[in-house]
Design an enzyme around this catalytic site. Structure first.
Site, PDB file in Angstrom:
ATOM      1  N   ASP A  57       0.844  -1.198   0.000  1.00 15.80           N
ATOM      2  CA  ASP A  57       0.000   0.000   0.000  1.00 15.80           C
ATOM      3  C   ASP A  57       0.881   1.251   0.000  1.00 15.80           C
ATOM      4  OD1 ASP A  57      -1.818   2.069   0.750  1.00 15.80           O
ATOM      5  OD2 ASP A  57      -3.054   0.600   1.819  1.00 15.80           O
ATOM      6  N   THR A  98      -7.126   5.742  -0.061  1.00 14.96           N
ATOM      7  CA  THR A  98      -5.973   5.604  -0.970  1.00 14.96           C
ATOM      8  C   THR A  98      -5.573   6.941  -1.585  1.00 14.96           C
ATOM      9  OG1 THR A  98      -6.120   3.277  -1.493  1.00 14.96           O
ATOM     10  CG2 THR A  98      -5.285   4.690  -3.238  1.00 14.96           C
ATOM     11  N   THR A 132      -6.038  14.061 -12.663  1.00 16.12           N
ATOM     12  CA  THR A 132      -7.102  14.030 -13.669  1.00 16.12           C
ATOM     13  C   THR A 132      -7.653  15.421 -13.955  1.00 16.12           C
ATOM     14  OG1 THR A 132      -9.392  13.313 -13.967  1.00 16.12           O
ATOM     15  CG2 THR A 132      -8.642  13.454 -11.719  1.00 16.12           C
ATOM     16  N   ASP A 133      -8.233  15.590 -15.145  1.00 18.71           N
ATOM     17  CA  ASP A 133      -8.904  16.858 -15.457  1.00 18.71           C
ATOM     18  C   ASP A 133     -10.200  17.010 -14.665  1.00 18.71           C
ATOM     19  OD1 ASP A 133     -10.470  14.961 -16.799  1.00 18.71           O
ATOM     20  OD2 ASP A 133     -10.301  15.912 -18.772  1.00 18.71           O
ATOM     21  N   GLU A 134     -10.676  15.917 -14.048  1.00 19.00           N
ATOM     22  CA  GLU A 134     -11.967  15.982 -13.353  1.00 19.00           C
ATOM     23  C   GLU A 134     -11.910  16.890 -12.126  1.00 19.00           C
ATOM     24  OE1 GLU A 134     -14.063  12.253 -13.124  1.00 19.00           O
ATOM     25  OE2 GLU A 134     -12.956  11.460 -14.838  1.00 19.00           O
ATOM     26  N   TYR A 158     -14.719  10.852  -6.305  1.00 22.77           N
ATOM     27  CA  TYR A 158     -13.427  10.556  -6.946  1.00 22.77           C
ATOM     28  C   TYR A 158     -12.641  11.837  -7.188  1.00 22.77           C
ATOM     29  CZ  TYR A 158     -10.187   9.784 -10.839  1.00 22.77           C
ATOM     30  OH  TYR A 158      -9.074   9.780 -11.657  1.00 22.77           O
ATOM     31  N   LYS A 162      -9.047  13.176  -5.634  1.00 25.45           N
ATOM     32  CA  LYS A 162      -7.858  13.489  -6.451  1.00 25.45           C
ATOM     33  C   LYS A 162      -7.455  14.954  -6.238  1.00 25.45           C
ATOM     34  CE  LYS A 162      -5.960  11.196  -9.060  1.00 25.45           C
ATOM     35  NZ  LYS A 162      -4.832  10.218  -8.929  1.00 25.45           N
TER      36      LYS A 162
HETATM   37  P1  NAD Z   1      -6.540   1.674 -12.374  1.00 23.79           P
HETATM   38  O1  NAD Z   1      -7.730   1.684 -11.482  1.00 23.79           O
HETATM   39  O2  NAD Z   1      -6.571   0.889 -13.643  1.00 23.79           O
HETATM   40  O3  NAD Z   1      -5.250   1.169 -11.564  1.00 23.79           O
HETATM   41  C1  NAD Z   1      -4.959   1.612 -10.270  1.00 23.79           C
HETATM   42  C2  NAD Z   1      -3.809   0.750  -9.749  1.00 23.79           C
HETATM   43  O4  NAD Z   1      -3.447   1.235  -8.438  1.00 23.79           O
HETATM   44  C3  NAD Z   1      -4.172  -0.737  -9.583  1.00 23.79           C
HETATM   45  O5  NAD Z   1      -3.119  -1.536 -10.067  1.00 23.79           O
HETATM   46  C4  NAD Z   1      -4.351  -0.895  -8.081  1.00 23.79           C
HETATM   47  O6  NAD Z   1      -4.060  -2.209  -7.622  1.00 23.79           O
HETATM   48  C5  NAD Z   1      -3.357   0.121  -7.555  1.00 23.79           C
HETATM   49  N1  NAD Z   1      -3.689   0.614  -6.201  1.00 23.79           N
HETATM   50  C6  NAD Z   1      -4.893   1.019  -5.742  1.00 23.79           C
HETATM   51  N2  NAD Z   1      -4.808   1.401  -4.459  1.00 23.79           N
HETATM   52  C7  NAD Z   1      -3.505   1.248  -4.094  1.00 23.79           C
HETATM   53  C8  NAD Z   1      -2.770   1.509  -2.905  1.00 23.79           C
HETATM   54  N3  NAD Z   1      -3.381   1.976  -1.806  1.00 23.79           N
HETATM   55  N4  NAD Z   1      -1.445   1.265  -2.899  1.00 23.79           N
HETATM   56  C9  NAD Z   1      -0.817   0.770  -3.999  1.00 23.79           C
HETATM   57  N5  NAD Z   1      -1.461   0.510  -5.148  1.00 23.79           N
HETATM   58  C10 NAD Z   1      -2.792   0.746  -5.204  1.00 23.79           C
HETATM   59  O7  NAD Z   1      -6.222   3.207 -12.666  1.00 23.79           O
HETATM   60  P2  NAD Z   1      -5.702   3.896 -14.005  1.00 23.79           P
HETATM   61  O8  NAD Z   1      -6.846   4.115 -14.915  1.00 23.79           O
HETATM   62  O9  NAD Z   1      -4.506   3.175 -14.483  1.00 23.79           O
HETATM   63  O10 NAD Z   1      -5.286   5.329 -13.429  1.00 23.79           O
HETATM   64  C11 NAD Z   1      -3.966   5.562 -12.947  1.00 23.79           C
HETATM   65  C12 NAD Z   1      -3.895   6.981 -12.407  1.00 23.79           C
HETATM   66  O11 NAD Z   1      -4.278   7.889 -13.442  1.00 23.79           O
HETATM   67  C13 NAD Z   1      -4.854   7.240 -11.245  1.00 23.79           C
HETATM   68  O12 NAD Z   1      -4.204   8.057 -10.316  1.00 23.79           O
HETATM   69  C14 NAD Z   1      -6.020   7.977 -11.883  1.00 23.79           C
HETATM   70  O13 NAD Z   1      -6.650   8.846 -10.966  1.00 23.79           O
HETATM   71  C15 NAD Z   1      -5.313   8.749 -12.982  1.00 23.79           C
HETATM   72  N6  NAD Z   1      -6.158   9.061 -14.146  1.00 23.79           N
HETATM   73  C16 NAD Z   1      -6.767   8.059 -14.844  1.00 23.79           C
HETATM   74  C17 NAD Z   1      -7.541   8.382 -15.971  1.00 23.79           C
HETATM   75  C18 NAD Z   1      -8.195   7.315 -16.806  1.00 23.79           C
HETATM   76  O14 NAD Z   1      -8.884   7.658 -17.788  1.00 23.79           O
HETATM   77  N7  NAD Z   1      -8.030   6.045 -16.513  1.00 23.79           N
HETATM   78  C19 NAD Z   1      -7.709   9.715 -16.350  1.00 23.79           C
HETATM   79  C20 NAD Z   1      -7.077  10.714 -15.582  1.00 23.79           C
HETATM   80  C21 NAD Z   1      -6.293  10.366 -14.498  1.00 23.79           C
HETATM   81  P1  TYD Z   2     -15.904   6.591 -17.346  1.00 21.55           P
HETATM   82  O1  TYD Z   2     -15.192   5.708 -18.313  1.00 21.55           O
HETATM   83  O2  TYD Z   2     -16.446   6.000 -16.083  1.00 21.55           O
HETATM   84  O3  TYD Z   2     -14.920   7.817 -17.034  1.00 21.55           O
HETATM   85  P2  TYD Z   2     -15.212   9.213 -16.237  1.00 21.55           P
HETATM   86  O4  TYD Z   2     -16.484   9.100 -15.504  1.00 21.55           O
HETATM   87  O5  TYD Z   2     -14.014   9.273 -15.336  1.00 21.55           O
HETATM   88  O6  TYD Z   2     -15.227  10.268 -17.307  1.00 21.55           O
HETATM   89  O7  TYD Z   2     -17.116   7.294 -18.096  1.00 21.55           O
HETATM   90  C1  TYD Z   2     -16.905   8.064 -19.265  1.00 21.55           C
HETATM   91  C2  TYD Z   2     -18.238   8.656 -19.635  1.00 21.55           C
HETATM   92  O8  TYD Z   2     -19.130   7.596 -20.008  1.00 21.55           O
HETATM   93  C3  TYD Z   2     -18.919   9.380 -18.482  1.00 21.55           C
HETATM   94  O9  TYD Z   2     -19.615  10.522 -19.004  1.00 21.55           O
HETATM   95  C4  TYD Z   2     -19.924   8.369 -17.953  1.00 21.55           C
HETATM   96  C5  TYD Z   2     -20.301   7.584 -19.192  1.00 21.55           C
HETATM   97  N1  TYD Z   2     -20.674   6.165 -18.967  1.00 21.55           N
HETATM   98  C6  TYD Z   2     -21.871   5.660 -19.474  1.00 21.55           C
HETATM   99  O10 TYD Z   2     -22.657   6.380 -20.139  1.00 21.55           O
HETATM  100  N2  TYD Z   2     -22.173   4.362 -19.245  1.00 21.55           N
HETATM  101  C7  TYD Z   2     -21.364   3.538 -18.532  1.00 21.55           C
HETATM  102  O11 TYD Z   2     -21.711   2.347 -18.327  1.00 21.55           O
HETATM  103  C8  TYD Z   2     -20.121   4.056 -18.027  1.00 21.55           C
HETATM  104  C9  TYD Z   2     -19.187   3.188 -17.232  1.00 21.55           C
HETATM  105  C10 TYD Z   2     -19.810   5.380 -18.274  1.00 21.55           C
END
Ligand code: NAD
Ligand code: TYD
Length: 357
Positions: A57, A98, A132-134, A158, A162
């Site tokens: 962790d 986390t 994230t941009d969120e 979420y 972040k």
């Molecule tokens: P993911 O959910 O696919 O992976 C997260 C990883 O972190 C997993 O391998 C999980 O086991 C590990 N993890 C979770 N809690 C933990 C802890 N306490 N200690 C150690 N490891 C831990 O996420 P992702 O989509 O690969 O995103 C990676 C990063 O990018 C995140 O910080 C997320 O907020 C950011 N991000 C993701 C997106 C996206 O579109 N996926 C967009 C913007 C930012």
């Molecule tokens: P998601 O992949 O969960 O990313 P984020 O919420 O971080 O942008 O969702 C992308 C967009 O798709 C978001 O506007 C929510 C929408 N969405 C659906 O319409 N149906 C779904 O089942 C999921 C998972 C997301």
């Protein structure tokens, strides 16, 4: 060597694979292996002497201190997080644990480690926090895209978690001079994304003839960033970014959710038509909207382009086709990650929504 956290997740694993393909520098991956972490994502580098893995962790102070002392990384790239908005609505405390407390614990140990380095190593050290941009909230349809100075207005548990982590990283730089950088990127897509997120969920369901659950009217807009483009931007930030700065990273691909879903359907109609010949788009089903659903995200990436000469290389139409082809060729991977706990999540999340739609 560098320390990567969350390297068994979607983006972290893409980063680790690219790193070991491009560089001789060893890499340590610290990952808790939650439901989102899949060691199989890194099967290609198992046994590679440059790759080290520790299950744990980021908030475990004793473990992080021990790993830093043993491996002496020159940089940390922090991907580890709870990352799914819908899960944050269902279980916000896991996100505080986390994303907020975990990041804070990691920062605390990284600060102690950095302070004990000699002057040269301390000057070269970097902590890159992947966000994230969120955190910027939601944009009106015609509003200017998010720049790095856009006010933080997180709307979901979420994005609030972040945002909190970003604030701590910023404070570590401002207060202690800790050499941190923050990146805020848009929605990633590509191989190995867990099928709880929009694109892999739609591909997964379409291939099984299941409904494609579009929240609300489907007119929400996201900017889509191919995961390898994101990783190349992170490499640029790690090597050339200015300490204490934040960089926005986008894909220059704004699409409504319905556009994304229809694009997936038409690529699948071509690559894997349904047996009875009906178009996949007939599976689209509008369901109850996500509570507090952000309407639009968009990235102004002028800063990273001007300073670091980075821009995305993969157009959405190219990236989505490559992604779908990957899912078609990797049915075993999908099978291995959609276990009992995945099915329970889908059951809980979508049953009520479909009934209410
Ligand atoms: P993911 O959910 O696919 O992976 C997260 C990883 O972190 C997993 O391998 C999980 O086991 C590990 N993890 C979770 N809690 C933990 C802890 N306490 N200690 C150690 N490891 C831990 O996420 P992702 O989509 O690969 O995103 C990676 C990063 O990018 C995140 O910080 C997320 O907020 C950011 N991000 C993701 C997106 C996206 O579109 N996926 C967009 C913007 C930012
Ligand atoms: P998601 O992949 O969960 O990313 P984020 O919420 O971080 O942008 O969702 C992308 C967009 O798709 C978001 O506007 C929510 C929408 N969405 C659906 O319409 N149906 C779904 O089942 C999921 C998972 C997301």
């Amino acid at each position: 060597m560098i320390l990567v956290t969350g390297g068994c997740g979607f983006i972290g694993s893409a980063f680790v694979l690219r790193w070991l393909a491009q560089s001789q520098e060893p890499l340590l991956n610290l990952d808790l292996l939650t439901y989102a972490g899949h060691p199989g994502n890194l099967a290609a580098v198992q046994g590679d002497a440059r790759y080290h893995f520790c299950r744990g962790d980021i908030g475990d102070a004793a473990l992080v201190a021990k790993l830093l002392a043993e491996h002496k990384p020159r940089a940390i790239v922090n991907f580890a997080a709870e990352s799914h908005v819908d899960r944050s609505i269902a279980d916000p405390l896991a996100f505080a644990r986390t994303n907020v407390m975990g990041t804070l614990g990691l920062l605390q140990e990284a600060l102690a480690y950095w302070r004990a380095l000699d002057a040269g190593a301390a000057a070269a050290f970097r902590f890159v926090h992947v966000s994230t941009d969120e955190v910027f909230g939601s944009l009106a349809p015609d509003a200017a895209a998010f720049s790095e100075t856009h006010p933080y207005q997180p709307n979901s548990p979420y994005s609030a978690s972040k945002a909190a982590s970003d604030h701590f990283v910023r404070a570590w730089h401002h207060t202690y001079g800790f050499p941190a950088l923050i990146t805020n990127c848009s929605n990633n897509y590509g191989p190995r994304q867990f099928p709880e997120k929009l694109i892999p969920l739609m591909v997964h369901n379409a291939l099984r003839g299941l409904p494609l659950p579009v929240y609300g009217d489907g007119q929400q807009v996201r900017d889509w960033l191919f995961v390898d483009d994101h990783c190349s931007a992170l490499e640029a930030v790690l090597e050339r970014g200015r300490v204490g700065e934040t960089y926005n990273i986008g894909g220059r691909s704004e699409r409504t959710n319905l556009q994304v879903v229809h694009t997936i359907c038409s690529v699948l109609d071509e690559l894997r038509p349904q047996a009875h010949g009906a178009p996949h788009a007939q599976l689209v089903k509008h369901v109850t909207d996500r509570p507090g659903h952000d309407r639009r995200y968009a990235i102004d990436d002028r800063k990273i382009e001007a300073e670091l000469h980075w821009r995305p290389a993969v157009a959405f139409e190219q990236g989505i086709r490559a992604t779908i082809e990957w899912y078609l060729a990797n049915a075993d991977w999908v099978e291995s990650v959609t276990s009992g706990s995945y099915r329970q999540w889908v059951e809980r999340q979508y049953k009520g929504l479909a009934k209410a739609a």
